[in-house]
Write a protein that holds these residues in place. Structure first.
Motif, PDB file in Angstrom:
ATOM      1  N   LYS A  80       3.852   0.821   2.229  1.00 52.14           N
ATOM      2  CA  LYS A  80       3.557   0.318   3.583  1.00 52.14           C
ATOM      3  C   LYS A  80       2.636  -0.960   3.749  1.00 52.14           C
ATOM      4  O   LYS A  80       1.944  -1.247   2.645  1.00 52.14           O
ATOM      5  N   SER A 134      -8.667  10.770  -2.347  1.00 53.19           N
ATOM      6  CA  SER A 134      -9.267   9.377  -2.205  1.00 53.19           C
ATOM      7  C   SER A 134      -8.838   8.861  -3.945  1.00 53.19           C
ATOM      8  O   SER A 134      -9.100   9.830  -4.831  1.00 53.19           O
ATOM      9  N   GLU A 173      -0.596  -3.223   4.587  1.00 52.75           N
ATOM     10  CA  GLU A 173      -1.961  -2.880   4.530  1.00 52.75           C
ATOM     11  C   GLU A 173      -2.666  -2.511   5.648  1.00 52.75           C
ATOM     12  O   GLU A 173      -3.699  -1.808   6.132  1.00 52.75           O
ATOM     13  N   ASP A 217      -7.664   7.023   1.565  1.00 51.79           N
ATOM     14  CA  ASP A 217      -6.198   7.479   1.794  1.00 51.79           C
ATOM     15  C   ASP A 217      -4.985   6.358   1.397  1.00 51.79           C
ATOM     16  O   ASP A 217      -3.941   6.825   1.718  1.00 51.79           O
ATOM     17  N   HIS A 218      -5.241   5.586   0.394  1.00 52.32           N
ATOM     18  CA  HIS A 218      -4.264   4.684  -0.106  1.00 52.32           C
ATOM     19  C   HIS A 218      -4.617   4.244  -1.057  1.00 52.32           C
ATOM     20  O   HIS A 218      -5.832   4.155  -1.800  1.00 52.32           O
ATOM     21  N   PHE A 264      -3.798   1.111   7.395  1.00 49.67           N
ATOM     22  CA  PHE A 264      -4.814   1.415   6.936  1.00 49.67           C
ATOM     23  C   PHE A 264      -5.981   0.846   7.398  1.00 49.67           C
ATOM     24  O   PHE A 264      -6.004  -0.408   7.701  1.00 49.67           O
ATOM     25  N   HIS A 319      -0.740   7.082  -9.798  1.00 48.65           N
ATOM     26  CA  HIS A 319      -1.855   5.968  -9.814  1.00 48.65           C
ATOM     27  C   HIS A 319      -2.708   6.491 -10.933  1.00 48.65           C
ATOM     28  O   HIS A 319      -3.242   7.456 -10.918  1.00 48.65           O
ATOM     29  N   CYS A 348       0.704  -1.049   0.125  1.00 44.34           N
ATOM     30  CA  CYS A 348       0.000  -0.084   0.028  1.00 44.34           C
ATOM     31  C   CYS A 348       0.833   1.297  -0.019  1.00 44.34           C
ATOM     32  O   CYS A 348       2.034   1.326   0.559  1.00 44.34           O
ATOM     33  N   PHE A 349       0.297   2.253  -0.677  1.00 44.88           N
ATOM     34  CA  PHE A 349       1.049   3.595  -0.490  1.00 44.88           C
ATOM     35  C   PHE A 349       0.180   4.737  -0.539  1.00 44.88           C
ATOM     36  O   PHE A 349      -1.209   4.530  -0.784  1.00 44.88           O
ATOM     37  N   PRO A 350       0.467   5.568   0.790  1.00 52.17           N
ATOM     38  CA  PRO A 350      -0.665   6.470   1.023  1.00 52.17           C
ATOM     39  C   PRO A 350      -0.913   7.534  -0.073  1.00 52.17           C
ATOM     40  O   PRO A 350       0.151   8.084  -0.686  1.00 52.17           O
ATOM     41  N   THR A 351      -1.945   8.212  -0.009  1.00 51.94           N
ATOM     42  CA  THR A 351      -2.600   9.355  -0.885  1.00 51.94           C
ATOM     43  C   THR A 351      -3.087  10.467  -0.258  1.00 51.94           C
ATOM     44  O   THR A 351      -3.596  10.076   1.004  1.00 51.94           O
ATOM     45  N   LEU A 388       1.851  10.021  -6.723  1.00 52.31           N
ATOM     46  CA  LEU A 388       2.229   9.227  -5.352  1.00 52.31           C
ATOM     47  C   LEU A 388       3.427   9.804  -5.224  1.00 52.31           C
ATOM     48  O   LEU A 388       3.692   9.738  -3.737  1.00 52.31           O
TER      49      LEU A 388
END
Length: 178
Positions: free
Chosen positions: A170, A72, A172, A78-79, A175, A146, A66-69, A158
């Motif tokens: 990260k 949305s 998962e 948030d990812h 989150f 993305h 996972c990668f934070p965003t 990203l």
């Protein structure tokens, strides 16, 4: 191998290396000739940090997916999540030159031809991770974005480069998946 990128980054537990990953993603280590051939085929100079990682392991599924965003996406508020990182080659389905690789996503799914698609996502083709060359040109240092097919191919920024993207992955469990 002396690392130019990813200094102080521990790859010991980075890759999952399960049977599926080895079968569908992981290619033999890429030589200079293959890298040049793939770059010519796709029309973009691959980032040195991407090449360096692929020379440590050429594609696969990371443990951290996972990668934070900051905004949305169709995946989450948030990812984003990835399934795997495509290697440099043509032999595996999920390599950048493979049957389900970057050019396939452009030709068959009509993704924008703004760079090289390097990660697929759990949505089975409805979103992808792109090395985006639209700001830097075909030989520059691409941003990582993305691309959301479900939202008219909307791009969500990203990371400023591939190394930052990899270092920012990260688990998962960090989150709220509710």
């Amino acid at each position: 191998m002396e690392l130019q990128f990813f200094k102080n980054f521990d790859f010991t537990n980075f890759w999952d290396n399960d049977e599926y990953s080895r079968k569908e993603y992981t290619e033999d280590f890429p030589g200079d000739e293959l890298i040049t051939s793939i770059e010519q085929e796709l029309g973009y100079k691959l980032p040195d940090s991407y090449i360096e990682l692929m020379r440590l392991q050429n594609g696969g599924t990371p443990k951290m997916t996972c990668f934070p965003t900051s905004e949305s996406t169709s995946w989450a508020e948030d990812h984003i999540a990835i399934t795997g990182i495509m290697g440099i080659g043509r032999d595996k389905r999920y390599s950048i030159g493979g049957d389900l690789g970057s050019q396939f996503m452009i030709d068959e799914w009509e993704y924008p031809n703004d760079g090289v698609y390097i990660c697929d996502c759990p949505s089975a083709g409805h979103d992808m991770i792109l090395l985006d060359y639209s700001k830097c040109g075909r030989n520059g240092e691409p941003e990582v974005v993305h691309v959301d097919q479900e939202d008219d191919y909307r791009k969500t920024f990203l990371a400023k480069d591939f190394e930052t993207f990899i270092k920012g992955l990260k688990d998962e469990e960090e989150f709220d998946l509710e």
